[in-house]
Design an enzyme around this catalytic site. Sequence first.
Site, PDB file in Angstrom:
ATOM      1  N   HIS A  40       3.443   1.997   2.048  1.00  0.00           N
ATOM      2  CA  HIS A  40       4.027   2.470   3.307  1.00  0.00           C
ATOM      3  C   HIS A  40       5.537   2.203   3.322  1.00  0.00           C
ATOM      4  O   HIS A  40       6.019   1.261   2.713  1.00  0.00           O
ATOM      5  CB  HIS A  40       3.342   1.845   4.527  1.00  0.00           C
ATOM      6  CG  HIS A  40       3.632   0.398   4.767  1.00  0.00           C
ATOM      7  ND1 HIS A  40       2.745  -0.614   4.463  1.00  0.00           N
ATOM      8  CD2 HIS A  40       4.718  -0.225   5.301  1.00  0.00           C
ATOM      9  CE1 HIS A  40       3.265  -1.777   4.805  1.00  0.00           C
ATOM     10  NE2 HIS A  40       4.471  -1.571   5.307  1.00  0.00           N
TER      11      HIS A  40
ATOM     12  N   ASP B  52       0.815  -1.212   0.000  1.00  0.00           N
ATOM     13  CA  ASP B  52       0.000   0.000   0.000  1.00  0.00           C
ATOM     14  C   ASP B  52       0.850   1.263   0.000  1.00  0.00           C
ATOM     15  O   ASP B  52       0.353   2.362   0.235  1.00  0.00           O
ATOM     16  CB  ASP B  52      -0.964   0.010   1.190  1.00  0.00           C
ATOM     17  CG  ASP B  52      -0.250  -0.071   2.534  1.00  0.00           C
ATOM     18  OD1 ASP B  52       1.001  -0.097   2.556  1.00  0.00           O
ATOM     19  OD2 ASP B  52      -0.944  -0.120   3.574  1.00  0.00           O
TER      20      ASP B  52
END
Length: 261
Positions: A138, A136
């Site tokens: 991160h 995602d």
Amino acid sequence: MEVIVVSDATEIGGIAADAISALLERKPDAVLGLATGSSPVAVYDELARRCDAGRVSFRQARGFILDEYVGLPAEHPQRYRNVIDAAFVNRVDFGPGAVDGPDGTAADLPAACAAYEDAIRAAGGVNLQILGIGTDGHIAFNEPGSSLASRTRIKTLTRQTRTDNARFFGDDLDAVPTHCLTQGLATILDARHVILLATGRHKAEAVHHLVEGAVSAMWPATILQHHPHVTVLLDDAAARRLQLVDYYRETYRAKPDWQGI
């Protein structure tokens, strides 16, 4: 941002190990930022081989771990301090106490985060930071929506991150902690050189946003576009969504040998 696309994780590990070895040769007391997870394994394996062969030494170096789970007991095998010790620190010649990490067992977590920031500053800052990237987007445990100006703090992990990490906990999602301490995005940006590693098709979307997307808190790694010295090391699968992949390959082929990364 320099993007280097090579064939596999072993080649990525060699390139990153070359950069770290060169840094330690010119600055034996360098401060390294150490990431856990699967992405840096090839780097740590190669550095351990070189240390065994007497080609590189960490005796004067310092290290700082990116992040740590909150609430895992000190002896838990997935506590990141234990993970990085097994994967790297205990395989090379760091001095006693040379590697530090945020204390996820502390009674006062905000104070532990502040103390960790102070320790990094007192060491002179990170010379070279190793990073992976989540599916995602991160980096460290800075989940989507993280402040681009954030410092070391407590974060709640997304279900996606916990699902991705469940493989380290016997595929038991409930065993994965819900909170962590993590260097913030601004903390990471303070490092003088950042090397981000990504392999596999499952990282391709995040890599696409990192390299060619807009800077956005929804894809936290994109903040690295504002850093003056970032090297992104990818295998073919992780690079599959990059529109300019042919240009990145051509640029790396034409790079002078003396320049390094």
